[in-house]
Motif scaffolding. Structure first.
Motif, PDB file in Angstrom:
ATOM      1  N   UNK A   2       0.827  -1.200   0.000  1.00  0.00           N
ATOM      2  CA  UNK A   2       0.000   0.000   0.000  1.00  0.00           C
ATOM      3  C   UNK A   2       0.868   1.260   0.000  1.00  0.00           C
ATOM      4  N   UNK A   3       1.885   1.298   0.862  1.00  0.00           N
ATOM      5  CA  UNK A   3       2.763   2.469   0.928  1.00  0.00           C
ATOM      6  C   UNK A   3       3.462   2.688  -0.417  1.00  0.00           C
ATOM      7  N   UNK A   4       3.930   1.606  -1.026  1.00  0.00           N
ATOM      8  CA  UNK A   4       4.580   1.713  -2.335  1.00  0.00           C
ATOM      9  C   UNK A   4       3.585   2.174  -3.395  1.00  0.00           C
ATOM     10  N   UNK A   5       2.366   1.655  -3.328  1.00  0.00           N
ATOM     11  CA  UNK A   5       1.329   2.066  -4.276  1.00  0.00           C
ATOM     12  C   UNK A   5       1.014   3.546  -4.125  1.00  0.00           C
ATOM     13  N   UNK A   6       0.870   3.994  -2.871  1.00  0.00           N
ATOM     14  CA  UNK A   6       0.586   5.416  -2.638  1.00  0.00           C
ATOM     15  C   UNK A   6       1.722   6.277  -3.175  1.00  0.00           C
ATOM     16  N   UNK A   7       2.959   5.894  -2.872  1.00  0.00           N
ATOM     17  CA  UNK A   7       4.114   6.657  -3.342  1.00  0.00           C
ATOM     18  C   UNK A   7       4.231   6.652  -4.858  1.00  0.00           C
ATOM     19  N   UNK A   8       4.046   5.480  -5.462  1.00  0.00           N
ATOM     20  CA  UNK A   8       4.147   5.390  -6.924  1.00  0.00           C
ATOM     21  C   UNK A   8       3.092   6.245  -7.613  1.00  0.00           C
ATOM     22  N   UNK A   9       1.855   6.126  -7.169  1.00  0.00           N
ATOM     23  CA  UNK A   9       0.805   6.876  -7.842  1.00  0.00           C
ATOM     24  C   UNK A   9       0.903   8.375  -7.581  1.00  0.00           C
ATOM     25  N   UNK A  10       1.432   8.780  -6.426  1.00  0.00           N
ATOM     26  CA  UNK A  10       1.678  10.216  -6.212  1.00  0.00           C
ATOM     27  C   UNK A  10       2.721  10.699  -7.222  1.00  0.00           C
ATOM     28  N   UNK A  11       3.801   9.940  -7.368  1.00  0.00           N
ATOM     29  CA  UNK A  11       4.825  10.281  -8.358  1.00  0.00           C
ATOM     30  C   UNK A  11       4.230  10.318  -9.759  1.00  0.00           C
ATOM     31  N   UNK A  12       3.536   9.242 -10.137  1.00  0.00           N
ATOM     32  CA  UNK A  12       3.030   9.103 -11.493  1.00  0.00           C
ATOM     33  C   UNK A  12       2.018  10.199 -11.845  1.00  0.00           C
ATOM     34  N   UNK A  13       1.093  10.465 -10.939  1.00  0.00           N
ATOM     35  CA  UNK A  13       0.078  11.473 -11.235  1.00  0.00           C
ATOM     36  C   UNK A  13       0.659  12.887 -11.231  1.00  0.00           C
ATOM     37  N   UNK A  14       1.660  13.140 -10.390  1.00  0.00           N
ATOM     38  CA  UNK A  14       2.323  14.447 -10.430  1.00  0.00           C
ATOM     39  C   UNK A  14       3.027  14.634 -11.762  1.00  0.00           C
TER      40      UNK A  14
END
Length: 183
Positions: free
Chosen positions: A38-50
């Motif tokens: 979950x933490x990796x998913x949150x971090x990845x999608x924050x990066x990707x969407x930014x």
């Protein structure tokens, strides 16, 4: 953009992930590996969407400012309702153990990052700086999510929190969803 502003933006973007991580973490059925995913998913999608928002910002700046918050809010609120429903049911399966939940929650807490990319990061002319700042946002979100899971470990030790974890977590998610939609 200076470093101080970037840190403030990264922390602000990660607060939704922090709240969702607390809600997930107080649930006894969620294993350590799932929390890391979950933490990796949150971090990845924050990066990707930014990053995505920065590159698509010049096209959507005037059209897509309010819509992502509404969509993300609805998704998080629905997960909250599912969590409360799960609290009433006595079953072995946990809604947080499915792969699609990692994706759904990762996207829903990160949609506001696209808005930041649309409005703030799209003014940066260097692809390197956009990528570096987007990666920084993702790393900050990952770290803050891990901290939320650590905090939730201690919250779980409180008997009242453990007894009503699904309900409390569900209500928290519904409130986050409503906050995203209306404030």
């Amino acid at each position: 953009m200076d470093f101080y502003s970037l840190v403030i933006i990264a922390i602000a973007l990660s607060l939704d992930a922090f709240g969702v991580a607390i809600s997930i973490g107080i649930n006894k059925g969620v294993k350590r590996n799932s929390k890391l995913i979950f933490a990796a998913s949150f971090g990845f999608f924050q990066f990707f969407f930014t990053l995505l928002g920065a590159y698509a910002g010049f096209l959507f700046n005037t059209y897509v400012v309010a819509i992502p918050k509404i969509i993300g809010g609805v998704i998080i609120a629905l997960v909250g309702v599912l969590m409360i429903k799960e609290g009433f049911e006595e079953k072995e399966d946990n809604i947080f153990s499915s792969f699609k939940m990692y994706i759904i929650l990762g996207i829903s807490v990160s949609i506001d990052a696209a808005v930041v990319g649309f409005t703030v990061f799209n003014k940066i002319n260097s692809n390197y700086i956009i990528a570096a700042q987007s990666i920084f946002v993702g790393i900050v979100t990952f770290i803050i999510s891990v901290l939320a899971f650590i905090i939730s470990k201690y919250l779980r030790k409180l008997e009242l929190v453990t007894k009503y974890a699904d309900y409390v977590g569900g209500v928290i998610l519904i409130l986050f969803g409503l906050k995203m939609m209306f404030f």
